[in-house]
Design a protein around this motif. Structure first.
Motif, short mmCIF file in Angstrom:
data_model
loop_
_atom_site.label_atom_id
_atom_site.label_comp_id
_atom_site.label_asym_id
_atom_site.label_seq_id
_atom_site.Cartn_x
_atom_site.Cartn_y
_atom_site.Cartn_z
N ASP A 41 0.85 -1.18 0.00
CA ASP A 41 0.00 0.00 0.00
C ASP A 41 0.88 1.23 0.00
N SER A 42 0.45 2.23 -0.70
CA SER A 42 1.14 3.52 -0.74
C SER A 42 0.21 4.50 -1.43
N GLU A 43 0.65 5.73 -1.52
CA GLU A 43 -0.14 6.73 -2.21
C GLU A 43 0.45 6.92 -3.61
N MET A 101 -4.76 6.02 -2.07
CA MET A 101 -4.10 4.83 -1.53
C MET A 101 -4.19 3.74 -2.59
N PHE A 102 -3.10 3.04 -2.79
CA PHE A 102 -2.97 2.05 -3.85
C PHE A 102 -2.68 0.69 -3.22
N TYR A 103 -3.45 -0.32 -3.64
CA TYR A 103 -3.25 -1.67 -3.14
C TYR A 103 -3.12 -2.63 -4.30
N LEU A 104 -2.07 -3.44 -4.29
CA LEU A 104 -1.94 -4.53 -5.26
C LEU A 104 -2.73 -5.71 -4.74
N VAL A 105 -3.62 -6.25 -5.57
CA VAL A 105 -4.50 -7.33 -5.11
C VAL A 105 -4.61 -8.43 -6.16
N GLU A 106 -5.15 -9.54 -5.72
CA GLU A 106 -5.49 -10.64 -6.60
C GLU A 106 -6.98 -10.93 -6.44
N SER A 107 -7.48 -11.86 -7.22
CA SER A 107 -8.93 -12.09 -7.27
C SER A 107 -9.57 -12.44 -5.93
N GLY A 108 -8.90 -13.15 -5.06
CA GLY A 108 -9.49 -13.56 -3.80
C GLY A 108 -9.44 -12.52 -2.70
N PHE A 109 -8.85 -11.38 -2.97
CA PHE A 109 -8.67 -10.35 -1.94
C PHE A 109 -10.00 -9.84 -1.38
N GLN A 110 -10.91 -9.48 -2.24
CA GLN A 110 -12.18 -8.87 -1.82
C GLN A 110 -12.98 -9.78 -0.87
N ILE A 135 -5.31 10.67 3.40
CA ILE A 135 -5.76 10.32 2.05
C ILE A 135 -6.79 9.22 2.24
N GLU A 136 -8.03 9.50 1.86
CA GLU A 136 -9.12 8.56 2.08
C GLU A 136 -9.42 7.73 0.83
N ALA A 137 -9.23 8.30 -0.37
CA ALA A 137 -9.55 7.59 -1.62
C ALA A 137 -8.62 6.38 -1.77
N GLN A 138 -9.21 5.27 -2.23
CA GLN A 138 -8.44 4.04 -2.39
C GLN A 138 -8.73 3.41 -3.74
N PHE A 139 -7.69 2.79 -4.32
CA PHE A 139 -7.95 1.96 -5.49
C PHE A 139 -7.17 0.67 -5.39
N TYR A 140 -7.72 -0.35 -6.05
CA TYR A 140 -7.20 -1.71 -6.00
C TYR A 140 -6.78 -2.10 -7.40
N TYR A 141 -5.50 -2.47 -7.55
CA TYR A 141 -4.88 -2.71 -8.85
C TYR A 141 -4.46 -4.17 -8.93
N PRO A 142 -4.78 -4.87 -10.02
CA PRO A 142 -4.42 -6.29 -10.13
C PRO A 142 -2.90 -6.49 -10.14
#
Length: 133
Positions: free
Chosen positions: A4-6, A27-36, A113-120
């Protein structure tokens, strides 16, 4: 989640800020399909990152509802595109998820920083992936 980072970004179709310091941050998160499902994150609309969102597929992201409210207000964000400056990549928004409070109940939303996105993870640009032999 492995990171996670901005990261600075801008919304495609809107004026590009002159430099990274003028761009909004999320905020940026690297995720995979099972994360959610594993993290119990609520899918509000659209879809979450899947196994099909790999290095051969168009680049996608999920955003949280804080991101959606702040940057899209009344627009529907699904199908819109964000340009992630650090990656020099444009990604299509495919879903909106509920916000996850990362900093605890006592944080100051005006300062954080409240906004978040999830990136594969599988779509991380090759130049950012370390070579493993």
């Amino acid at each position: 989640m492995i990171h996670d980072s901005e990261l600075p970004f801008w919304i495609e179709g809107r004026p590009k800020p002159d430099n990274d310091n003028d761009m909004p941050q999320a905020m940026f998160y690297l995720v995979e399909s099972g994360f959610q499902p594993a993290m119990g994150i609520t899918l509000e609309r659209g879809r979450f990152v899947s196994d099909q969102d790999n290095e051969n597929a168009p680049t996608v992201v999920d955003i949280d509802d804080s991101f959606a409210h702040k940057y899209f207000r009344i627009e529907i964000p699904s199908g819109q595109h964000v340009h992630i400056a650090e990656f020099d990549k444009e990604a299509e928004i495919v879903g909106v998820v509920g916000h996850v409070r990362q900093w605890g109940p006592g944080n100051d939303p005006k300062a954080a920083i409240e906004a978040q996105f999830y990136y594969p993870f599988m779509q991380l640009p090759a130049k950012l992936m370390p070579l493993v032999r």
